[in-house]
Design a protein around this motif. Structure first.
Motif, short mmCIF file in Angstrom:
data_model
loop_
_atom_site.label_atom_id
_atom_site.label_comp_id
_atom_site.label_asym_id
_atom_site.label_seq_id
_atom_site.Cartn_x
_atom_site.Cartn_y
_atom_site.Cartn_z
N ILE A 137 -12.63 66.87 81.46
CA ILE A 137 -11.73 68.01 81.65
C ILE A 137 -11.43 68.14 83.14
O ILE A 137 -12.33 68.32 83.96
CB ILE A 137 -12.37 69.31 81.12
N LYS A 138 -10.16 68.03 83.48
CA LYS A 138 -9.75 68.10 84.87
C LYS A 138 -9.83 69.54 85.38
O LYS A 138 -9.66 70.49 84.63
CB LYS A 138 -8.33 67.57 85.04
N THR A 139 -10.07 69.66 86.66
CA THR A 139 -10.12 70.98 87.30
C THR A 139 -9.03 71.06 88.37
O THR A 139 -8.31 70.09 88.63
CB THR A 139 -11.49 71.22 87.96
N SER A 140 -8.91 72.21 88.98
CA SER A 140 -7.92 72.38 90.04
C SER A 140 -8.32 71.66 91.32
O SER A 140 -7.51 71.50 92.24
CB SER A 140 -7.72 73.87 90.33
N THR A 141 -9.57 71.21 91.41
CA THR A 141 -10.05 70.46 92.57
C THR A 141 -9.74 68.98 92.37
O THR A 141 -10.19 68.39 91.39
CB THR A 141 -11.56 70.64 92.77
N PRO A 142 -8.98 68.36 93.25
CA PRO A 142 -8.62 66.94 93.08
C PRO A 142 -9.85 66.05 92.92
O PRO A 142 -10.81 66.14 93.70
CB PRO A 142 -7.86 66.61 94.38
N GLY A 143 -9.83 65.23 91.87
CA GLY A 143 -10.92 64.29 91.65
C GLY A 143 -12.12 64.86 90.93
O GLY A 143 -13.04 64.12 90.57
N LYS A 144 -12.14 66.16 90.70
CA LYS A 144 -13.29 66.78 90.05
C LYS A 144 -13.02 66.96 88.55
O LYS A 144 -12.03 67.55 88.16
CB LYS A 144 -13.60 68.14 90.67
N LYS A 150 -19.72 72.18 80.62
CA LYS A 150 -19.74 72.75 81.97
C LYS A 150 -18.40 73.40 82.33
O LYS A 150 -18.25 73.95 83.43
CB LYS A 150 -20.06 71.67 83.00
N ALA A 151 -17.43 73.35 81.41
CA ALA A 151 -16.10 73.86 81.72
C ALA A 151 -16.11 75.36 82.03
O ALA A 151 -15.26 75.85 82.78
CB ALA A 151 -15.15 73.58 80.56
N ALA A 157 -10.81 74.73 84.42
CA ALA A 157 -11.25 73.88 83.31
C ALA A 157 -11.43 74.70 82.04
O ALA A 157 -11.07 74.25 80.94
CB ALA A 157 -12.57 73.19 83.68
N TYR A 158 -11.96 75.89 82.20
CA TYR A 158 -12.22 76.74 81.03
C TYR A 158 -10.93 77.10 80.30
O TYR A 158 -10.91 77.19 79.06
CB TYR A 158 -12.94 78.01 81.48
N LEU A 159 -9.85 77.27 81.03
CA LEU A 159 -8.57 77.62 80.42
C LEU A 159 -8.03 76.52 79.52
O LEU A 159 -7.15 76.75 78.70
CB LEU A 159 -7.54 77.96 81.51
N GLN A 160 -8.57 75.32 79.65
CA GLN A 160 -8.12 74.21 78.82
C GLN A 160 -8.82 74.15 77.47
O GLN A 160 -8.44 73.38 76.59
CB GLN A 160 -8.33 72.88 79.55
N LEU A 161 -9.85 74.98 77.28
CA LEU A 161 -10.57 75.00 76.01
C LEU A 161 -9.86 75.93 75.04
O LEU A 161 -10.32 77.02 74.72
CB LEU A 161 -12.03 75.45 76.23
#
Length: 354
Positions: A137-144, A150-151, A157-161
């Motif tokens: 799950i991608k986050t707003s932090t590049p590469g993270k 852990k989302a 990341a949580y908004l993608q669930l």
């Protein structure tokens, strides 16, 4: 509410009763609960739980002793409970309040923890656990990137669930194989076809020593699983069965929730002057419970194992040193249009209960 372990409300501490309108920390009777009782019974049973306007029309603000000093952030460190400005009701509302709280376990039992609903819940959890180590799950932090488990630690990341997460994982598994991706796709296909995990059996623990001896945790579930498998005359895949604990109550565990409400005399309400703060008291009458019910349930993924597991569960229950009485089972409940599948039979407050 309080911040950083403080003992005062943030915002308008002199009007602390305003916080109880949406989330009543004393009794649990608030507009949020009134709304979801009506909404969920309408959506699942076709008939809404009647919204009784008495809880809004007859609501009064009065000063009363803290109903839960051991939980109250303002009173738990004091030798004697303090007083609060809280939402109270005339004594004539006691019966209505009891009826309101009694609907909570009914709704939890017939909808939220109904056997088909929990079977679907078990299947969804199993699929998410299968995909957790592999689905990024991608986050707003590049590469993270984060796993599903852990989302919740990252808002982006949580908004993608969303409700479509299982379908997204399915597409990912079809284009990028991982160890167990085929099992995930098989599980997703069964779930989409409503071939849910099957309910096997359930027992109530209220009349047995288990109520005090069980730890009600994951380790205890594993011990019960091992005990049931030992009683099986044929080999059964341990991963195909699930033990579930239920703790359903009226909102305050084993206690009567009305005990945490405060009431005023109707005559005082009528004679009160504008701006006068009334004094409220606990309703003097006592009512015998139970206000809480605990159950143990057994599920399996395979229909062919139902009878074997049911017999094994009974034998284990009867032979276990923790139990001295016969098994008490529950009659099946006909949910009408709420039934999810033909071959399947259909814990707001403290702790992990319903």
């Amino acid at each position: 509410g309080p911040r950083n372990g403080g003992t005062e409300f943030q915002g308008r501490p002199e009007k602390e009763f305003l916080y109880d309108v949406v989330s009543n920390r004393h009794s649990g009777l608030d507009v949020d609960k009134i709304d979801y009782f009506s909404r969920d019974s309408q959506r699942t049973m076709g008939a809404p739980h009647p919204k009784d306007d008495i809880f809004t029309i007859e609501a009064r603000v009065a000063r009363a002793d803290c109903p839960r000093p051991e939980k109250c952030f303002q009173c738990k460190h004091k030798r004697h409970p303090g007083k609060h400005l809280m939402i109270c009701y005339p004594k004539k509302c006691v019966k209505k309040a009891r009826k309101f709280f009694e609907f909570r376990p009914y709704l939890h039992s017939e909808v939220y923890t109904h056997k088909n609903a929990k079977a679907a819940d078990i299947d969804v959890m199993n699929m998410l656990q299968m995909a957790d180590p592999y689905y990024p799950i991608k986050t707003s932090t590049p590469g993270k990137i984060l796993p599903i488990s852990k989302a919740m630690n990252d808002p982006s990341a949580y908004l993608q669930l969303t409700d479509s997460i299982l379908d997204q994982i399915k597409v990912y598994a079809q284009h990028k194989e991982w160890d167990g991706s085929e099992k995930f796709l098989e599980a997703h296909e069964r779930y989409s076809a409503r071939k849910l995990t099957k309910f096997v059996y359930e027992v109530s623990t209220d009349e047995h020593p288990i109520s005090t001896e069980l730890r009600w945790n994951e380790e205890e579930k594993q011990e019960i699983t091992n005990g049931v498998l030992k009683e099986c005359y044929e080999e059964i895949d341990p991963s195909s069965i699930t033990i579930e604990f239920l703790n359903i109550h009226q909102g305050r565990g084993k206690d009567d929730p009305v005990k945490f409400m405060r009431f005023v005399d109707r005559s005082e309400c009528k004679s009160a002057r504008a701006g006068q703060i009334l004094e409220a008291t606990q309703f003097p009458g006592n009512r015998n419970g139970p206000f809480q019910e605990r159950r143990i349930r057994l599920f399996t993924r395979h229909s062919k194992d139902i009878d074997k597991l049911k017999d094994a569960f009974r034998r284990w229950f009867d032979s276990s040193a923790k139990f001295n009485s016969a098994v008490s089972s529950f009659d099946e409940v006909d949910m009408g249009p709420f039934q999810v599948t033909q071959d399947s039979e259909l814990d707001d407050d403290d702790e992990t209960s319903y």
